[in-house]
Design a protein around this motif. Structure first.
Motif, mmCIF file in Angstrom:
data_model
loop_
_atom_site.group_PDB
_atom_site.id
_atom_site.type_symbol
_atom_site.label_atom_id
_atom_site.label_comp_id
_atom_site.label_asym_id
_atom_site.label_seq_id
_atom_site.Cartn_x
_atom_site.Cartn_y
_atom_site.Cartn_z
ATOM 1 N N ARG A 1 7.257 -29.001 -63.240
ATOM 2 C CA ARG A 1 6.598 -27.814 -62.676
ATOM 3 C C ARG A 1 7.411 -26.566 -62.948
ATOM 4 O O ARG A 1 6.861 -25.513 -63.257
ATOM 5 C CB ARG A 1 6.389 -27.999 -61.170
ATOM 6 N N PHE A 2 8.710 -26.681 -62.834
ATOM 7 C CA PHE A 2 9.589 -25.550 -63.118
ATOM 8 C C PHE A 2 10.231 -25.799 -64.483
ATOM 9 O O PHE A 2 11.165 -26.577 -64.605
ATOM 10 C CB PHE A 2 10.645 -25.388 -62.032
ATOM 11 N N ALA B 1 14.014 -26.054 -65.458
ATOM 12 C CA ALA B 1 14.814 -27.246 -65.181
ATOM 13 C C ALA B 1 15.009 -28.077 -66.438
ATOM 14 O O ALA B 1 16.097 -28.603 -66.695
ATOM 15 C CB ALA B 1 14.151 -28.078 -64.088
#
Length: 374
Positions: free
Chosen positions: A286-287, A290
Motif C-alpha cells: 500500500r505504501f 516501503a
C-alpha cells in the motif's frame, strides 16, 4: 528425444540436451545499445548479437564466412555488421552485403552466415536456436506482472557450472531448505499436492516455521508490507518446459506477493554450464516507499539464497564429473516425475564439433537456423 528404450534403464538425464525449439534469453537488452555487437552462446553455438543504428537487434553465427574470425570482434556500421579482419559486411539476415576488395566480375561465395530469429521482451533478448520455421508459432513466456504498475521487477543473471536439470530439481524440491537455515531460519516444507503431464510438473508447498517462530525470510517480507496478514504460506512452483516459475501467496490472500520466472540457458556443447536469467516481480505494498527502502535488502537476501543453491548444484555436477554417471539415489516422487518429463522433452547431446553443423545443408536452414545466401 531423451527417452530410454522399453525395458532398459532410464537415460542419464545429465546427458540429455535442452530442446532448441524454444525462445531462450541470451542477453539483457540494455547491454546491447545501438551500434554495438556482443558475444553470446547457446549450447556451444557462438552467437554475435548486434543492434543497428535504427535499433533493431540481430543474431548471427559468430564466425565470418571468410576466415571464421568471430563477428563479435567486428563493428556495426549503419544496418550492417562488419568483420574486423577483412571488412566483410553482413545484414541482419546473415547475407553478405559487401566484400570491399572483391574484383568486379569475381565469383562470390555461395552463402553468408547463419541467422537466428530474435525477439525482445521483458528487457531481455531472446533467440530461437532451433528450427527457424517453428519460431513464429512458438510463444514467448507470458509474464503479466512484468511492467505492471502494481509490481516492481528485479532481474538476475548468473552463470552456474552445472547441467540445467540440476537447477530445475533444486527449485522444485523444497526439501532442501535446511541448506538455507542461516538465511531463512528453520522451516518445514509440506508438499500439498503435485501435478504432471507431458510438458510440465507443478508442486504446491506449505511452510511451517519450526518452534512456532516466523522464519526470517517471511519476516523480511511481512515487515515491509509484502507478506499480507500472515507469513508467506503457499508456494507454487512449476516447470513448464523449458522455463520455471514460482509464486508465493501469503496466508489469507489470493494474489501472490511475488512471482519468479527463470530460464536456464546452456552455454557449452556438453551443457555442463548454464546461464540463469531470472525475473522477480514483487507486488507493491500500500505504501510504495516501503518497497523502495526494502529493495537493497531484498536483493541481498535473494543473492544469499541463490549463492547457497549454486554451491550445492555445482557440487552435484562435480560429483557427476568424478563418477562419470548419475549415482543419485532419489526418493522424492516429485523429482522423479520432473526427471522423466525433462528426459522426454530433451534431445540427445550433439557430438563435440557437430554444432553449427556441417556446412552442408546450411543454405536451407536444415541445421536449425537460417543461413544467409548471397
Amino acid at each position: 528425444m531423451g527417452r530410454a528404450a522399453a525395458g532398459s534403464a532410464p537415460v542419464d538425464l545429465r546427458r540429455v540436451g535442452i530442446h532448441p525449439d524454444f525462445w531462450y534469453p541470451v542477453a539483457a537488452s540494455r547491454d546491447i545499445p545501438p551500434d554495438t555487437v556482443r558475444p553470446a552462446s547457446f549450447a556451444g553455438r557462438r552467437i554475435a548479437l548486434f543492434r543497428t543504428r535504427r535499433g533493431g537487434v540481430h543474431a548471427l553465427e559468430d564466425r565470418c564466412a571468410h576466415r571464421q574470425v568471430p563477428l563479435s570482434m567486428g563493428v556495426v556500421e549503419g544496418e550492417a555488421l562488419r568483420c574486423c579482419y577483412h571488412a566483410w559486411a553482413y545484414r541482419g539476415d546473415g547475407r553478405i552485403s559487401q566484400i570491399p576488395y572483391l574484383p568486379k566480375g569475381a565469383e562470390r561465395p555461395p552463402r553468408g552466415v547463419l541467422a537466428y530469429p530474435v525477439r525482445e521482451r521483458y528487457g531481455l533478448v531472446f533467440v530461437f536456436p532451433g528450427d527457424p520455421a517453428k519460431a513464429p508459432a512458438t510463444p514467448l513466456p507470458e509474464l503479466p506482472e512484468y511492467g505492471s504498475p502494481a509490481h516492481r521487477a528485479m532481474r538476475f543473471s548468473r552463470t552456474v557450472r552445472c547441467h540445467y536439470s540440476f537447477m530445475h530439481e533444486n527449485l522444485l524440491d523444497m526439501n532442501h531448505q535446511f541448506l538455507h537455515r542461516g538465511v531463512l531460519g528453520r522451516i518445514q516444507p509440506t508438499l500439498l499436492d503435485r501435478r504432471t503431464d507431458g510438458r510440465s510438473v507443478e508442486a504446491r508447498y506449505r511452510f511451517t516455521p519450526e518452534g512456532g517462530r516466523k522464519d526470517r525470510g517471511a519476516g523480511l517480507l511481512s515487515a515491509e508490507g509484502l507478506g499480507g496478514r500472515g507469513a508467506p504460506d503457499v508456494l507454487t512452483i512449476r516447470t513448464e518446459y523449458p522455463y520455471q516459475t514460482l509464486q508465493l501467496v501469503p496466508d489469507g490472500e489470493e494474489r501472490p506477493a511475488f512471482s519468479l520466472w527463470v530460464a536456464y540457458v546452456p552455454r557449452d556443447a556438453e551443457q555442463r554450464t548454464n546461464h540463469v536469467h531470472g525475473l522477480l516481480m514483487i507486488r507493491k505494498p500500500r505504501f510504495g516507499a516501503a518497497l523502495n527502502l526494502a529493495w537493497p535488502l531484498i536483493r541481498r537476501f535473494t543473492e544469499r539464497v541463490f549463492a547457497e543453491d549454486r554451491m550445492a548444484v555445482e557440487a552435484e555436477q562435480r560429483a557427476w564429473d568424478e563418477q562419470g554417471a548419475d549415482w543419485n539415489q532419489e526418493v522424492f516422487p516429485l523429482i522423479l516425475d520432473l526427471r522423466e518429463m525433462l528426459r522426454r522433452n530433451g534431445v540427445p547431446l550433439e557430438p563435440a564439433g557437430a554444432l553449427c553443423g556441417s556446412r552442408v545443408g546450411c543454405a536451407d536452414g536444415s541445421n536449425g537456423a537460417a543461413c544467409g545466401n548471397m
